[in-house]
Design an enzyme around this catalytic site. Sequence first.
Site, PDB file in Angstrom:
ATOM      1  N   PHE A 425     -35.151  38.184 -26.589  1.00 21.14           N
ATOM      2  CA  PHE A 425     -34.093  38.979 -27.252  1.00 21.14           C
ATOM      3  C   PHE A 425     -32.922  38.115 -27.705  1.00 21.14           C
ATOM      4  CE2 PHE A 425     -32.660  40.886 -22.856  1.00 21.14           C
ATOM      5  CZ  PHE A 425     -31.978  39.731 -22.532  1.00 21.14           C
ATOM      6  N   GLU A 426     -32.091  38.699 -28.544  1.00 18.33           N
ATOM      7  CA  GLU A 426     -30.981  37.946 -29.175  1.00 18.33           C
ATOM      8  C   GLU A 426     -31.509  36.777 -30.010  1.00 18.33           C
ATOM      9  OE1 GLU A 426     -27.743  38.582 -29.276  1.00 18.33           O
ATOM     10  OE2 GLU A 426     -28.125  40.415 -28.151  1.00 18.33           O
ATOM     11  N   GLY A 427     -32.712  36.931 -30.551  1.00 17.14           N
ATOM     12  CA  GLY A 427     -33.304  35.864 -31.371  1.00 17.14           C
ATOM     13  C   GLY A 427     -34.231  35.009 -30.531  1.00 17.14           C
TER      14      GLY A 427
END
Length: 564
Positions: A425-427
Amino acid sequence: MDFSYSDQAQALRRHLEILPLRDRLEKLAPGLLDLSISGAVLEQAARVADTELEPLGTILDREGVRLKEGHVRTVAAHKTAWQAFAGMGWLAMSVAEPMGQGLPLPLVTACEELFNRASAAFYMLATPARSGAALLLETAPQSLCETWVSRLLSGEWAATICISEPDAGSDVGRIRTRARREDGRWLISGEKCWISFGDHDLAPRIGHLMLARSLDKPGARGLSLFLVPSTLEDGAPNGIAVRRVEEKLGLHGSPTCALGFEDSEGYLLGEEGRGLQHLFRMMLLMRLACGPQGSGVASAALSAAWGYAQDRRQGGAPEQRAVPIAAHADVQRQLLAMAAKVELARGLNLIAAMVMELAEQSTDATEREEWMMLAQFLLPLVKDGGAWAAFEVSSDAVQVLGGAGYTREWPVERYLRDARVFPIFEGTTGIQALDLVHRRLWRDRGAGLAAFVALARQDSEDLPQLAVALDRLEQTARAFIEWEATPRRAEAGATALLDLCKLAAQGWVAARIVRLGGDDETGRQMAMAARFFLAELDLRSDYLARLAMLGEARLAPLEVPGGE
Ligand SMILES: Cc1cc2nc3c(=O)[nH]c(=O)nc-3n(C[C@H](O)[C@H](O)[C@H](O)COP(=O)(O)OP(=O)(O)OC[C@H]3O[C@@H](n4cnc5c(N)ncnc54)[C@H](O)[C@@H]3O)c2cc1C
């Protein structure tokens, strides 16, 4: 070695003491990073993490959340802890006075490591609240700020970052949720997925900070940013349905929701069509927060493994009492590797936070832009470095505990499960690596990287292995910049380049620890980890530089023989 929360607070304080660029911050904002105040705040954070949050780790993992009558329900202990935590003002740490406490980002980041050590699932609600408040202060009209910001910072209301959709994960430009204007109101319809704390009963009102398509332009150019509250001003529902709560590997106390929006009223934030640019403010803070999330979980795993290794006895002369496994060279190797990952991820988090604080405080536009360039180079390293430190150290901890590590009697299997999502998550790691190549090297022509190398070189004088690692990084980055015309070549080596950047940055942290860390118990403990890392730095930087330079050649086995 001791790993109590209080010891950790002392190590964090020492990292603040030896932070580079402190003199620059002192000039811009005298007294902002005061070490005795920082020490007191860290001690308090350690106490809260230890007494209020630590017991939640197991409870949230075992009991998680449930969906009842269309809404997410949390367990009683979760509510009590959230109210206590928010009530103590921890969500308002970084926001400027008078709304918040105006503490500097390095100190906030240090405190976050302690909270995440206790329960990463619990802290998943705190990050969007405080970074969402910062976003609103920058983009929302005053009336909206007055309604929302203080309530987010007191924990009375909550926030989400609401981007992902079934067909738009890494590729945000494919978002299909639509926003249309009707009678002066914005109405939003569409499906969002994987939204952390997308629904819950810890706060009566949730503000979704959401990207939706309001313009008929392709990709990110058609996206605008909205605040979409879960309820209307009069308390009526706002057309938001919880479609599903995911059953997942870890982070059970953090509900991951699929949400449906049907003509939900929202407020436009900032300029129409510039949604992604505006959201970057929140995303930068959230990426920075991934660093202490990772080092927090990693430190928990290290603490468990170190303690176990002193108590568990195996091996040694058969006629004598078995020795603690910590006496075996191979176990020592693992423990040192774990300690190094924690210490260096921690140091790098605080450096990135310092650079972001300098960008925040700087009044000169050019200087501010230079700090931002450096921050944007460091953030993928912090985000991905923290993520893998958490997963790897947790996995190493399972190894050190042997069979016990694989059971639920010990918390290390939970850390491993919780941490597995951090590089997603968050890239994802792959997207962070592409960001490094496309934006930091090709678009910015390596300006952030050059600024980093210049700073790190100042600490490499007596450390040839760091000087060589920095040379290798510069050479490799130069080659990647030249590969702009053959992107596949660069993209195939991008994660190796990201790893090389992380390694060089950790080398910088290690160099400063060895030079400045002090020779009391805290300093010795930090230096032990740093020295272990530095002994391998040359080998590892050589390997990663070569791996990155292999580029597309690594993919050759995919080609069908004979070109069919
Ligand atoms: C527990 C959890 C909580 C989350 N919380 C939130 C939240 O609060 N808000 C929110 O908006 N989202 C949230 N997400 C979503 C998360 O941000 C996405 O899962 C993540 O961005 C990756 O998107 P994806 O899962 O669609 O993977 P995909 O985009 O399908 O990627 C799959 C794989 O392909 C690779 N890949 C994709 N595109 C490329 C490319 N162009 N080049 C090279 N490789 C590529 C990726 O690196 C990855 O390895 C959460 C997810 C989870 C699991």
